[in-house]
Design a protein around this motif. Structure first.
Motif, short mmCIF file in Angstrom:
data_model
loop_
_atom_site.label_atom_id
_atom_site.label_comp_id
_atom_site.label_asym_id
_atom_site.label_seq_id
_atom_site.Cartn_x
_atom_site.Cartn_y
_atom_site.Cartn_z
N UNK A 19 39.01 -28.32 -19.62
CA UNK A 19 38.56 -29.70 -19.81
C UNK A 19 37.45 -29.77 -20.85
N UNK A 20 37.43 -30.86 -21.60
CA UNK A 20 36.36 -31.08 -22.55
C UNK A 20 36.18 -32.58 -22.75
N UNK A 21 34.98 -32.95 -23.13
CA UNK A 21 34.69 -34.33 -23.49
C UNK A 21 35.10 -34.53 -24.94
N UNK A 22 35.94 -35.52 -25.16
CA UNK A 22 36.39 -35.83 -26.52
C UNK A 22 35.79 -37.17 -26.92
N UNK A 23 35.34 -37.23 -28.16
CA UNK A 23 34.67 -38.44 -28.65
C UNK A 23 35.22 -38.79 -30.02
N UNK A 24 35.49 -40.08 -30.23
CA UNK A 24 35.95 -40.55 -31.52
C UNK A 24 35.19 -41.80 -31.92
N UNK A 25 34.49 -41.72 -33.05
CA UNK A 25 33.82 -42.90 -33.59
C UNK A 25 34.86 -43.85 -34.16
N UNK A 26 34.77 -45.13 -33.79
CA UNK A 26 35.76 -46.09 -34.25
C UNK A 26 35.65 -46.35 -35.74
N UNK A 27 34.45 -46.35 -36.25
CA UNK A 27 34.26 -46.59 -37.68
C UNK A 27 34.95 -45.50 -38.51
N UNK A 28 35.01 -44.29 -37.98
CA UNK A 28 35.59 -43.17 -38.72
C UNK A 28 37.09 -43.31 -38.91
N UNK A 29 37.74 -44.14 -38.09
CA UNK A 29 39.17 -44.37 -38.26
C UNK A 29 39.44 -45.80 -38.73
N UNK A 30 38.41 -46.44 -39.27
CA UNK A 30 38.54 -47.80 -39.79
C UNK A 30 39.04 -48.79 -38.74
N UNK A 31 38.69 -48.53 -37.50
CA UNK A 31 38.97 -49.47 -36.42
C UNK A 31 37.75 -50.37 -36.23
N UNK A 32 37.94 -51.54 -35.64
CA UNK A 32 36.78 -52.39 -35.38
C UNK A 32 35.81 -51.71 -34.43
N UNK A 33 34.54 -51.88 -34.67
CA UNK A 33 33.56 -51.18 -33.85
C UNK A 33 33.40 -51.80 -32.47
N UNK A 34 33.92 -53.02 -32.29
CA UNK A 34 34.04 -53.61 -30.96
C UNK A 34 35.52 -53.91 -30.76
N UNK A 35 36.14 -53.23 -29.79
CA UNK A 35 37.59 -53.31 -29.66
C UNK A 35 38.03 -53.41 -28.21
N UNK A 36 39.12 -54.12 -28.03
CA UNK A 36 39.83 -54.11 -26.76
C UNK A 36 40.69 -52.85 -26.76
#
Length: 450
Positions: free
Chosen positions: A398-415
């Motif tokens: 097990x590991x904690x995975x983290x993805x910044x939304x800005x890094x994938x050009x997704x909205x920084x506030x998202x449903x």
């Protein structure tokens, strides 16, 4: 917000190794009519029946497929290898096996296994029944001309040439000795392939998985072109699937222009090591995927396998990872397990509408990162209104995975819609969660307007 602005908001992130992607990757198909505008979906007999499928088993399976899988889009029913061998027994190939064929060296269904094929009917009666169920009919074909046709020096239909005029006895598959390669430089060679695919067209074949083709590609490419030319001459829009892999990336553009699917690996089975290796292959092949041309990560070894001897070795987490990766990479989805033993969990996995929509209709599918432990892919919905995000833990723990939304050009506030569980939440700037080893998560992200 305009469509243009939405697409700007969800602009595709940079591809891994994007600087090395050749310009030819964007080459458009030669023909305006695509034989496989979306990744093919279906069922193939190899994983569950090996070489032994019979007509009765085929019809029983096709009826289940029509009832259970066709509503989700799985429509290609394929009879895999050795349908022309009366005494085929399992996963082993027999040197010197007898083969059913006509007087022109064209393989025929073994009538003891496919009774409706008797008296020259071939696969047409079975294909007609499969078509009546709303399905397409596919067959497996080995590269070349039967060695028995060479030994008997049978004539090539419509020509003055014979099998010995076109065969290359030095070109033999390393794992199946039924065939000799066809020397496409010889007169009569193209006519032989034309006769084979015309027979398939007369039977109503819609899909051909042609084996011993993609490896070694640099030797076999003339026969690949010969098969494609024969399909064009047949008058039927047969989908050509090249097998097995690993296809050489140097021949990627040739594969795009001469097949609708091509294998990127050798036979894929239910092993984590095999699944883990497909991450790199699918990333490497991502630039060469386009409508009408699909890098193929091979069949889905799910459910009951290996002549009913065992169930898949993949854990539930690994099964979800498999479906998530194949779907976001837009690999063809070809079920391999025995549909007569289809359980509810496997059916649910195969028929998730949102996941299938990702596989069939998404755009700008790209691998974002792979650090050896965490893999990230992203894609866009066809209308540009949402972005898909797949995160994989390819480690064993097990590991904690983290993805910044800005890094994938997704909205920084998202449903955030979890496509496997149906859960809906919100994210602000990043998504972070703990994943078990070999597990994955698949989200659809839509912007939350301020």
């Amino acid at each position: 917000m305009s469509t243009l602005n939405r697409r700007a908001l969800f602009a595709a992130p940079a591809l891994i190794g994007a600087a090395t992607v050749p310009a030819v990757a964007a080459t458009q198909p030669k023909s305006p009519t695509l034989r496989a505008p979306k990744p093919p979906m279906g069922w193939n007999s190899w994983n569950s029946f090996a070489t032994t499928l019979t007509e009765a088993q085929a019809l029983e399976t096709a009826k289940i497929m029509s009832d259970k899988l066709l509503p989700a889009g799985y429509d290609v029913f394929t009879v895999d290898i050795q349908w022309y061998e009366p005494n085929a027994t399992g996963y082993e190939y027999r040197h010197g096996a007898e083969l059913a064929m006509d007087g022109y060296g064209r393989l025929l269904p073994a009538p003891n296994r496919f009774p409706s094929a008797a008296n020259g009917a071939g696969f047409k009666p079975l294909a007609d029944k499969v078509h009546a169920l709303g399905l397409k009919f596919g067959v497996h074909l080995m590269r070349g001309i039967p060695r028995l046709a060479y030994e008997k020096n049978l004539p090539i239909l419509g020509t003055k040439y014979t099998a010995r005029d076109v065969a290359n006895p030095n070109s033999v598959c390393t794992w199946n000795t039924d065939m000799y390669g066809v020397d496409m430089s010889k007169p009569g060679a193209q006519a032989y392939y034309n006769s084979v695919f015309k027979l398939f067209a007369d039977w109503g074949v819609d899909f051909v998985k042609m084996d011993d083709m993609s490896r070694p590609y640099d030797i076999n490419w003339p026969e690949i072109e010969g098969a494609q030319a024969a399909i064009a001459a047949s008058g039927r829009p047969i989908v050509l699937s090249l097998s097995p892999g690993e296809t050489d990336l140097k021949w990627a553009v040739h594969a795009q222009n001469n097949a609708q699917m091509w294998r990127i690996s050798d036979d894929f089975w239910d092993s984590w090591d095999m699944l883990k290796a497909q991450f790199k292959r699918l990333a490497d092949w991502s630039p060469y995927r386009r409508p009408g041309a699909w890098p193929d990560a091979d069949m889905l070894p799910l459910g009951l396998l290996a002549l009913g001897q065992r169930k898949t070795k993949f854990t539930p987490d690994e099964q979800q990872t498999l479906m998530t990766l194949w779907s976001i990479a837009r690999s063809p989805l070809i079920m391999g397990g025995d549909l007569r033993a289809l359980d509810e969990a496997t059916l649910k996995l195969l028929t998730n509408k949102e996941v299938i929509a990702l596989n069939q209709d998404s755009v700008n599918n790209v691998p974002v990162s792979n650090d050896g432990a965490q893999v990230v892919w992203t894609a866009e919905t066809a209308d540009g209104k949402a972005r898909y995000l797949a995160i994989f833990n390819i480690g064993d723990h097990p590991q904690v995975v983290t993805q910044a939304l800005k890094a994938i050009n997704a909205p920084e506030k998202a449903r955030v819609h979890n496509l496997w569980t149906g859960a809906v939440s919100t994210a602000d700037e990043e998504i972070s969660l703990e994943l078990r080893g070999h597990a994955s998560v698949l989200y659809k992200l839509t912007p939350i307007q301020s």
